[in-house]
Write a protein that holds these residues in place. Structure first.
Motif, PDB file in Angstrom:
ATOM      1  N   THR A 232       0.844  -1.195   0.000  1.00  0.00           N
ATOM      2  CA  THR A 232       0.000   0.000   0.000  1.00  0.00           C
ATOM      3  C   THR A 232       0.881   1.247   0.000  1.00  0.00           C
ATOM      4  O   THR A 232       2.095   1.161   0.245  1.00  0.00           O
ATOM      5  N   GLU A 234       1.111   3.397   2.285  1.00  0.00           N
ATOM      6  CA  GLU A 234       1.739   3.470   3.610  1.00  0.00           C
ATOM      7  C   GLU A 234       2.939   2.533   3.688  1.00  0.00           C
ATOM      8  O   GLU A 234       4.005   2.903   4.187  1.00  0.00           O
ATOM      9  N   SER A 242      -0.901   4.526   9.343  1.00  0.00           N
ATOM     10  CA  SER A 242      -2.105   4.666  10.156  1.00  0.00           C
ATOM     11  C   SER A 242      -2.864   3.339  10.179  1.00  0.00           C
ATOM     12  O   SER A 242      -3.099   2.766  11.238  1.00  0.00           O
ATOM     13  N   LYS A 243      -3.179   2.808   8.993  1.00  0.00           N
ATOM     14  CA  LYS A 243      -3.869   1.518   8.927  1.00  0.00           C
ATOM     15  C   LYS A 243      -2.890   0.347   8.908  1.00  0.00           C
ATOM     16  O   LYS A 243      -3.179  -0.720   9.443  1.00  0.00           O
ATOM     17  N   ASP A 244      -1.751   0.533   8.275  1.00  0.00           N
ATOM     18  CA  ASP A 244      -0.807  -0.568   8.095  1.00  0.00           C
ATOM     19  C   ASP A 244       0.214  -0.610   9.225  1.00  0.00           C
ATOM     20  O   ASP A 244       0.425   0.374   9.940  1.00  0.00           O
TER      21      ASP A 244
END
Length: 550
Positions: A232, A234, A242-244
Motif C-alpha cells: 500500500t 503506507e 495509520s492503517k498498516d
C-alpha cells in the motif's frame, strides 16, 4: 552405462494461459552420473508438449514473449478490457482460468490501491525519440478508475510501461530445487547460493524485449518484482502509517533480506546489514518455542505480508498435519532463494530453491545451467571451507547491476575477495588461505566464474570437486561440455540469449533502429529461436562449438 531411468514428467499450471511448468516426474538421484540425464529429460518434456500442439503452434522457452501486451498479440484476438487486471494492454484472457490466478491479479491491485506500475528503461537506438514517450499507451481510456494512472505519472518517459501482474508472472524462468542432508546444510546452501544469484542471472540473461520494444535491460527480475508489488502507499513509505503496520522496503518478489546462518561458523551479524522488518509477535512466539534467532527473524519477516488468495474451504486447517497456511505465505514471498522446510508427515527433506536463473532457448543450455548449479552446491557441501558471505545490501546492488544490458561482459559485482578459509584440500590446492578475510571487492562475471590470479573462481572449485570423487570418463566428458559452455558465457566467447536476440532484431531488414520490435520481426525471431531449440538452425555463437557433440 546401462539404460537411463524412465523419468516421467510432471506438469503444473502457471499464471499465463499460454504457459506450463514442467518438472521431472521424480527427483534426480545424488550421483554425478545422474546429472547426465537432465538434458534428455528436458528434451522429453519438450517433445511431450510439442506432440500436443497444432501444426502452427510451437513451444518456446524464453524469458519474456516479445509481443506480450503489444497490439493484437493473441490468437484469437481479445480486447484489453478485463475486470481482474484492468490493464491498458493485457486482456484477462491471457490469465490461466483457474480461480487462483485471476484472484491473485485482482487482489494485488486492490490491496495496493492502484494498478501495478512497471517501467523498464527503453533501449535508445539511433532513431529512438528522446525523450521516448510510448505512442501506443491509450492515455485517454476511461473504462476503469485506474485508467488515468498512466498519464498521471505511472508511465515514465524513456521507459516501457506495463500495468498488470501478467507482464511479470507471464515471464518464464529456470528454477532448481535442491535437497540438503539436514537443516543446517540447507541453511548453508540458502546463504551461499544467495550470494551468487546476480552473477548467475547475468550469465543466463534472456529477456531483452518487453511489450514489443527493445529494453535497455537483459533480464526479467525487476518486471516481476513490480508486477506483484502489493504494498500500500503506507507500506511503500509514501504516507505515514495509520492503517498498516510496517513500512516495507521491497516488493514481495525480490532478493532475500536476511541470511539464516548455519553451523559452518562463517556467518557474522554484520552481513545482515539491511534493517529487517519483521513481525515482533511472531518472532517472540518462535523464539519462546525454541527457534533460534536467525530462523525466527526469517520466518517472522515472511509474515509481514498478507495472504494474497485464501480459498474458503481451506480456511480451517489442522496445522499439526497441514502446512497450507504457512505455504500460502511462503509461496507468495518470491525471493532469489527459498528455504523450504519439510511438509508435515512427509519423507521429503530440507530443500532450497534457486530462483534467479533466466530460462534458456535450448535444452542443452538449460541442462548446463542446472548441472553447473547442482555441482556447485555439491562442492559447497563437500568442501566446508567455502565461504561466500557478503553483506545483504551488496547483494541487492549486484542484483540491480545484473539487469544491465550485457552485464555479463561489462558489469562488476561485489564478491568476497577470498572464499576459501584455509587448512583444507581446496585451499591448499589453489593457495588461497585467507578466507576469513571479509574484504569485498568488485569482480567481473568472468573473474567470479573462471577465476583470476587473485581469485579461485567457481568453475575451478567445481572441477576440484569432480577431481576429488570417482566419475566415469564418459560422464566427466559430458559434464565438461556443460562446464565449458558456462566458461564461454562468462568470458564472452559465447553470447547470452539476450544479446543474441538483440542482435537478431537490430540486423533484421524491417528494423528501423527505433527500438520497435514489430510483429514481423518478432515472428521471424520466434521462428529462429524455435529452429535453434529443435537443432534445425546452427547457432554456435549462442551455444558454443561443443554443443553439437553433446
Amino acid at each position: 552405462s546401462g539404460e537411463k531411468p524412465d523419468l516421467e514428467a510432471l506438469w503444473r499450471p502457471e499464471f499465463g494461459r499460454y504457459m506450463i511448468e514442467g518438472t521431472p516426474g521424480q527427483p534426480y538421484k545424488s550421483t554425478v552420473a545422474e546429472l547426465t540425464n537432465v538434458e534428455e529429460n528436458m528434451k522429453r518434456r519438450r517433445s511431450i508438449v510439442s506432440g500436443m500442439l497444432k501444426d502452427n503452434e510451437m513451444v518456446l522457452s524464453v524469458g519474456s514473449y516479445p509481443e506480450l501486451g503489444s497490439g493484437d498479440f493473441l490468437e484469437p484476438p481479445h480486447k484489453a478490457n478485463g475486470q481482474f487486471s484492468r490493464s491498458l494492454f493485457l486482456p484477462d484472457e491471457v490469465i490461466n482460468p483457474h480461480p487462483r490466478f485471476r484472484t491473485l491479479a485482482g487482489n494485488i491491485r486492490e490491496r495496493r490501491g492502484s494498478k501495478v506500475a512497471i517501467n523498464m528503461p527503453i533501449f535508445h537506438d539511433v532513431n529512438t525519440p528522446s525523450p521516448f514517450v510510448d505512442p501506443t499507451i491509450p492515455f485517454e481510456r476511461s473504462l476503469f478508475p485506474g485508467d488515468s494512472e498512466a498519464k498521471e505519472g505511472a508511465a515514465l518517459a524513456d521507459h516501457i510501461y506495463m500495468d498488470a501482474m501478467g507482464f511479470g508472472m507471464g515471464c518464464c524462468c529456470l528454477q532448481i530445487t535442491l535437497q540438503a542432508p539436514n537443516v543446517d546444510q540447507a541453511r548453508r546452501l540458502y546463504d551461499q547460493l544467495a550470494t551468487i544469484g546476480a552473477v548467475m542471472m547475468a550469465l543466463s540473461a534472456s529477456s531483452p524485449i518487453f511489450r514489443g520494444y527493445l529494453a535497455d535491460v537483459d533480464c526479467r527480475w525487476n518486471v516481476i518484482a513490480a508486477a506483484v508489488d502489493d504494498r500500500t502507499p503506507e507500506e511503500r513509505g509514501e504516507r505515514g502509517l495509520s492503517k498498516d503496520l510496517f513500512v516495507i522496503p521491497k516488493s514481495r518478489y525480490g532478493t532475500i533480506d536476511t541470511f539464516l546462518g548455519s553451523d559452518d561458523g562463517y556467518f557474522k551479524p554484520e552481513y545482515n546489514d539491511l534493517p529487517l522488518v519483521y513481525d515482533k509477535e511472531i518472532y517472540s512466539h518462535l523464539v519462546s518455542s525454541g527457534v533460534d534467532d536467525l530462523m525466527a527473524r526469517h520466518i517472522s519477516h515472511l509474515f509481514i505480508r498478507d495472504p494474497l488468495v485464501i480459498f474458503e474451504e481451506l480456511l480451517n486447517q489442522d496445522n499439526s498435519v497441514s502446512a497450507d497456511h504457512f505455504e500460502n505465505i511462503q509461496s507468495t514471498n518470491w525471493q532469489n532463494v527459498r528455504f523450504k522446510p519439510p511438509p508435515p508427515n512427509s519423507p521429503i527433506g530440507w530443500r532450497v530453491e534457486f530462483r534467479p536463473l533466466e530460462v534458456q532457448v535450448t535444452d542443452f543450455e538449460n541442462a548446463a545451467f542446472s548441472v553447473f548449479t547442482v555441482l556447485l552446491t555439491r562442492a559447497l557441501l563437500a568442501f566446508g571451507d567455502i565461504n561466500m558471505y557478503i553483506p545483504v545490501t551488496k547483494m541487492d546492488i549486484n542484483m540491480q547491476r545484473a539487469h544491465s544490458r550485457d552485464a555479463v561482459l561489462n558489469e562488476k559485482f561485489y564478491f568476497r575477495r577470498s572464499i576459501l578459509s584455509g587448512g583444507s584440500q581446496t585451499s591448499s590446492v589453489v593457495g588461497d588461505d585467507e578466507g576469513n578475510n571479509d574484504e569485498v571487492v568488485e569482480m567481473s562475471v568472468n573473474e567470479v566464474i573462471n577465476g583470476s590470479l587473485e581469485f579461485v573462481g567457481l568453475v575451478p572449485i567445481v572441477q576440484m570437486y569432480l577431481d576429488s570423487i570417482e566419475v566415469e570418463d564418459s560422464v566427466r566428458a559430458k559434464i565438461d561440455i556443460y562446464i565449458s559452455f558456462i566458461q564461454g558465457r562468462a568470458d564472452g566467447s559465447i553470447m547470452t540469449a539476450a544479446a543474441w536476440m538483440r542482435r537478431f532484431v537490430r540486423s533484421h531488414p524491417a528494423y528501423k533502429f527505433d527500438s520497435v520490435v514489430s510483429p514481423e520481426i518478432s515472428y521471424d525471431l520466434v521462428v529462429a529461436l524455435d529452429e535453434i531449440a529443435q537443432g534445425k538452425r546452427a547457432a554456435p555463437e549462442l551455444l558454443g562449438s561443443k554443443c553439437a557433440s553433446s
